[in-house]
Design a protein around this motif. Sequence first.
Motif, PDB file in Angstrom:
ATOM      1  N   LYS A 140      71.755  23.242   6.341  1.00  0.00           N
ATOM      2  CA  LYS A 140      69.961  22.677   6.159  1.00  0.00           C
ATOM      3  C   LYS A 140      68.862  23.121   7.351  1.00  0.00           C
ATOM      4  O   LYS A 140      67.929  23.930   6.846  1.00  0.00           O
ATOM      5  N   THR A 141      69.808  24.057   8.325  1.00  0.00           N
ATOM      6  CA  THR A 141      68.854  24.994   8.996  1.00  0.00           C
ATOM      7  C   THR A 141      69.913  26.620   9.462  1.00  0.00           C
ATOM      8  O   THR A 141      70.702  26.170   9.031  1.00  0.00           O
ATOM      9  N   ARG A 142      68.950  27.013   9.890  1.00  0.00           N
ATOM     10  CA  ARG A 142      69.006  28.034  10.081  1.00  0.00           C
ATOM     11  C   ARG A 142      70.393  28.372  11.168  1.00  0.00           C
ATOM     12  O   ARG A 142      71.179  28.696  11.311  1.00  0.00           O
ATOM     13  N   ARG A 143      70.436  27.590  12.535  1.00  0.00           N
ATOM     14  CA  ARG A 143      70.809  27.405  12.895  1.00  0.00           C
ATOM     15  C   ARG A 143      72.848  26.953  13.012  1.00  0.00           C
ATOM     16  O   ARG A 143      73.384  27.570  12.362  1.00  0.00           O
ATOM     17  N   HIS A 144      72.459  26.086  11.420  1.00  0.00           N
ATOM     18  CA  HIS A 144      73.976  25.749  10.452  1.00  0.00           C
ATOM     19  C   HIS A 144      74.728  27.040   9.752  1.00  0.00           C
ATOM     20  O   HIS A 144      75.314  27.500   9.932  1.00  0.00           O
ATOM     21  N   PHE A 145      73.259  28.015   9.870  1.00  0.00           N
ATOM     22  CA  PHE A 145      73.916  28.913   8.870  1.00  0.00           C
ATOM     23  C   PHE A 145      74.080  30.053   9.891  1.00  0.00           C
ATOM     24  O   PHE A 145      75.660  30.581   9.688  1.00  0.00           O
ATOM     25  N   PHE A 146      73.686  29.927  11.198  1.00  0.00           N
ATOM     26  CA  PHE A 146      74.268  30.969  11.506  1.00  0.00           C
ATOM     27  C   PHE A 146      75.909  30.478  12.392  1.00  0.00           C
ATOM     28  O   PHE A 146      77.121  31.580  12.837  1.00  0.00           O
ATOM     29  N   TRP A 147      75.854  29.520  12.192  1.00  0.00           N
ATOM     30  CA  TRP A 147      77.838  28.686  12.681  1.00  0.00           C
ATOM     31  C   TRP A 147      78.632  29.011  10.930  1.00  0.00           C
ATOM     32  O   TRP A 147      79.821  29.482  11.306  1.00  0.00           O
TER      33      TRP A 147
END
Length: 263
Positions: A114-121
Amino acid sequence: MPSIFSYQSAEVDWCENNFERSAVIAEYYNTISNVSFFVLSPALLYLNRQYCQKKALPLYFVSGLLLLVGVFSMYFHMTLSYVGQLLDELSILWTLAVAYSFWYPQAYFPKCIKTRRHFFWLTGITTVISTLMSFIKPTLNAYALNCIAFHLLYMTWKELKKCNDKRVHRMAAVMVMWWVLAITSWISDRWLCWLWQAINFPYFHSFWHVLIAMSLLYCCPLVIYFDVSYEMPSFKPKLEYWPSDSWPVVVPYVTLEEPHKQC
């Protein structure tokens, strides 16, 4: 058993004759051709400085990692050591991971992200797993890394279908041209070494270094252009050429048109 730092301890050896022009540099031309990465990184930062002023972290990170790619590739081709091979390949992997983390459009995220932060992970975990797997069969690493280019080409094609700017289409076409020349050189050096050895011209891997750097010189501004379109809606990206449009050979970069003033 030779040390993993020893000369010629790598599982990969390229077509250029070893120690032919230097007693300390195994593959002379494959080593010095990495200078192209030392030109690429500052060129990207300087030409796209307006983007960096608004969004500094992605391009600084990627440019710094591209410098490391050049350093580690020089070390590998100078020594042909096992450690050099892995540093060369893993620096490319992590550069791609960072570029995906910062620049992959949110419109294409998996539904569970849902978010860029989750995509980083997600990108980080995938890259760590890929890093560990790279030790299993190092001879396959370079092939796997080159396959990622097909996904990048697919994403470029999808974005170009939504873009009417002819200059962007031209830049993408030139990028693909440089990539085709680069991958052809890489494959030729890997699979047709017997031919180039026979005619005493085993230097196509050094061409790969220069040509892939040229391709990246077009690829990065293209990615920046689309990133501005997605992530910076108050600005309009504009493609420019250095030194000028009238020159037969140019280097593209992105400028940002001023945001529209509200009445």
